[in-house]
Each structure stands twice: as C-alpha cells, then as structure tokens.
Scaffold this motif. Structure first.
Motif, PDB file in Angstrom:
ATOM      1  N   SER A  79      32.322  30.392  45.146  1.00 55.84           N
ATOM      2  CA  SER A  79      32.876  30.312  43.586  1.00 55.84           C
ATOM      3  C   SER A  79      32.947  31.957  42.856  1.00 55.84           C
ATOM      4  CB  SER A  79      32.256  29.398  42.613  1.00 55.84           C
ATOM      5  OG  SER A  79      30.854  29.964  42.325  1.00 55.84           O
ATOM      6  N   ILE A  80      31.420  32.854  43.605  1.00 57.92           N
ATOM      7  CA  ILE A  80      32.019  33.973  43.206  1.00 57.92           C
ATOM      8  C   ILE A  80      32.724  35.161  44.047  1.00 57.92           C
ATOM      9  CG2 ILE A  80      30.533  36.732  43.600  1.00 57.92           C
ATOM     10  CD1 ILE A  80      28.169  35.038  41.998  1.00 57.92           C
ATOM     11  N   GLY A  81      33.029  34.388  45.791  1.00 61.00           N
ATOM     12  CA  GLY A  81      34.045  35.217  46.157  1.00 61.00           C
ATOM     13  C   GLY A  81      35.820  34.190  46.045  1.00 61.00           C
ATOM     14  N   ALA A  82      35.514  33.411  45.487  1.00 60.17           N
ATOM     15  CA  ALA A  82      36.603  32.996  44.952  1.00 60.17           C
ATOM     16  C   ALA A  82      37.510  33.939  44.326  1.00 60.17           C
ATOM     17  CB  ALA A  82      36.831  31.760  44.702  1.00 60.17           C
ATOM     18  N   GLU A  83      35.986  34.349  43.284  1.00 62.57           N
ATOM     19  CA  GLU A  83      36.373  35.225  41.766  1.00 62.57           C
ATOM     20  C   GLU A  83      37.373  36.476  42.354  1.00 62.57           C
ATOM     21  OE1 GLU A  83      35.092  36.159  37.604  1.00 62.57           O
ATOM     22  OE2 GLU A  83      35.535  33.647  38.057  1.00 62.57           O
ATOM     23  N   GLU A  84      36.029  36.939  43.692  1.00 61.99           N
ATOM     24  CA  GLU A  84      36.543  38.730  43.936  1.00 61.99           C
ATOM     25  C   GLU A  84      38.213  38.365  44.731  1.00 61.99           C
ATOM     26  OE1 GLU A  84      33.446  39.745  46.257  1.00 61.99           O
ATOM     27  OE2 GLU A  84      31.783  39.638  44.938  1.00 61.99           O
ATOM     28  N   GLU A  85      37.883  37.535  45.065  1.00 62.10           N
ATOM     29  CA  GLU A  85      39.325  37.361  45.750  1.00 62.10           C
ATOM     30  C   GLU A  85      41.335  36.946  44.996  1.00 62.10           C
ATOM     31  OE1 GLU A  85      40.973  33.594  49.237  1.00 62.10           O
ATOM     32  OE2 GLU A  85      38.892  34.694  50.107  1.00 62.10           O
ATOM     33  N   LYS A  86      40.737  36.809  43.936  1.00 56.12           N
ATOM     34  CA  LYS A  86      41.686  36.568  43.206  1.00 56.12           C
ATOM     35  C   LYS A  86      41.793  37.996  43.296  1.00 56.12           C
ATOM     36  CE  LYS A  86      40.583  34.050  40.111  1.00 56.12           C
ATOM     37  NZ  LYS A  86      40.496  32.816  39.041  1.00 56.12           N
ATOM     38  N   ASP A  87      41.107  39.046  42.903  1.00 56.50           N
ATOM     39  CA  ASP A  87      41.088  40.332  42.055  1.00 56.50           C
ATOM     40  C   ASP A  87      41.483  41.075  43.778  1.00 56.50           C
ATOM     41  OD1 ASP A  87      40.558  39.303  39.622  1.00 56.50           O
ATOM     42  OD2 ASP A  87      38.550  40.310  39.871  1.00 56.50           O
ATOM     43  N   TYR A  88      41.941  40.840  44.359  1.00 59.98           N
ATOM     44  CA  TYR A  88      42.281  41.608  45.825  1.00 59.98           C
ATOM     45  C   TYR A  88      43.403  40.989  46.312  1.00 59.98           C
ATOM     46  CZ  TYR A  88      41.493  44.427  49.370  1.00 59.98           C
ATOM     47  OH  TYR A  88      42.144  45.341  51.139  1.00 59.98           O
ATOM     48  N   CYS A  89      44.329  42.194  46.597  1.00 63.38           N
ATOM     49  CA  CYS A  89      45.338  41.275  47.144  1.00 63.38           C
ATOM     50  C   CYS A  89      45.700  42.982  48.539  1.00 63.38           C
ATOM     51  CB  CYS A  89      45.844  42.444  45.994  1.00 63.38           C
ATOM     52  SG  CYS A  89      48.588  42.329  47.023  1.00 63.38           S
ATOM     53  N   ASN A  90      45.745  41.140  49.532  1.00 59.20           N
ATOM     54  CA  ASN A  90      45.769  41.791  50.979  1.00 59.20           C
ATOM     55  C   ASN A  90      47.024  42.345  51.039  1.00 59.20           C
ATOM     56  OD1 ASN A  90      43.299  40.680  51.359  1.00 59.20           O
ATOM     57  ND2 ASN A  90      44.261  38.563  51.735  1.00 59.20           N
ATOM     58  N   ARG A  91      48.979  41.955  50.784  1.00 58.05           N
ATOM     59  CA  ARG A  91      49.761  42.674  50.719  1.00 58.05           C
ATOM     60  C   ARG A  91      49.489  44.409  50.685  1.00 58.05           C
ATOM     61  NH1 ARG A  91      54.817  40.634  50.206  1.00 58.05           N
ATOM     62  NH2 ARG A  91      56.054  41.993  51.683  1.00 58.05           N
ATOM     63  N   CYS A  92      49.179  44.944  49.608  1.00 56.74           N
ATOM     64  CA  CYS A  92      49.060  46.677  49.355  1.00 56.74           C
ATOM     65  C   CYS A  92      47.099  46.661  49.278  1.00 56.74           C
ATOM     66  CB  CYS A  92      49.385  46.524  47.599  1.00 56.74           C
ATOM     67  SG  CYS A  92      48.321  45.977  46.699  1.00 56.74           S
ATOM     68  N   HIS A  93      46.586  45.717  49.406  1.00 59.07           N
ATOM     69  CA  HIS A  93      44.850  46.746  49.297  1.00 59.07           C
ATOM     70  C   HIS A  93      44.344  47.371  48.462  1.00 59.07           C
ATOM     71  CE1 HIS A  93      45.046  45.297  54.081  1.00 59.07           C
ATOM     72  NE2 HIS A  93      46.123  46.327  54.340  1.00 59.07           N
TER      73      HIS A  93
END
Length: 148
Positions: free
Chosen positions: A27-41
């Motif tokens: 669940s922590i990883g999922a939250e971090e994932e929401k705060d990161y954009c793979n398109r623009c890094h």
C-alpha cells in the motif's frame, strides 16, 4: 494451557504479522506510485518531438517556431499530457508564462514592423508574411515570405 495450544496461538500471531508485513509495503508502494509520473519522470515536462531540449532560456526567438504546429513555441518541451502527473500544474504554469511572453514579443513585432511594411506604399508586399527572429546578439530586419 496446553503446549499445543500455545504453539497454535504463536503460529497464528506469526501468520497474521507476516500477512500485515506483506500488505503494508504494497500500500505504501501504491501511494508512491501515484506520486510518480513515468511519462515525464516527475519533471512535468516532455520533450518536443520537433524542437527537443529543455531551454532555460531559448537561444533565439522566431516567428516560425513560435507559430509551429508542435506548440512548444521554441521552448523545446511541452507540459506532461498525463492528467494525474504531480508536477503537471507547475509545468503548465511555467509553460503558459514563457509562451505568453514569446507570443507577446511576436505580436509587438508584427504591430510595429508589419504595419510599416505591409502598406499601400508597397503593394507587392501585401501578399507576404514577414518572418521575425531575434537572438541575444542580433535582431533581424524581416524578410518577406510569399504566402498564397
């Protein structure tokens, strides 16, 4: 309490704790994932396909590049298209501020220079669209380009 019951209780606690350890990091990883954009890094910016590069200060201003279909106005980047990108709002604000300045420069040049060139005094130039350019070291005198 019997020995088997004690082992059963400890085993149950161990299994529950192990399951919690598996659930909490995901669940922590999922939250971090929401705060990161793979398109623009997580920059909020994507490189323009035509005029790539992130210019802190564009090396020149040009009516051709400001009006190009790509829309970057010569900045070399566009705001990230991902709606949920955490850095997109700041990039949109920066992009608007910088492109508004470039468009205002072009509009002022057209109002000042084109108004003098495209007059009845020079009828052959009426069908032209002067090109404007400027660098830190040079401002051009517009050369008309034929349109139509």
């Amino acid at each position: 309490m019997s020995h088997s019951r004690l082992i059963h209780d400890r085993l149950s606690v161990f299994i529950i704790c192990s399951m919690l350890l598996l659930v909490i990091p995901s669940s922590i990883g999922a939250e971090e994932e929401k705060d990161y954009c793979n398109r623009c890094h997580n920059t909020g910016k994507v490189e323009c396909d035509e005029h790539g590069g992130d210019w802190e200060h564009p090396p020149y201003k040009s009516s051709v590049i400001i009006e190009a279909e790509c829309g970057c106005c010569g900045l070399g980047w566009l705001p990230c298209p991902e709606e949920d990108c955490p850095k997109r709002p700041a990039a949109l604000e920066e992009f608007k501020r910088k492109t508004d300045m470039l468009k205002a420069w072009l509009q002022a040049r057209r109002a000042k220079v084109d108004a003098k060139i495209l007059t009845d005094k020079y009828p052959k130039l009426k069908k032209t669209k002067p090109l404007h350019a400027e660098t830190d070291h040079c401002i051009n005198i517009p050369a008309p380009s034929r349109t139509g």
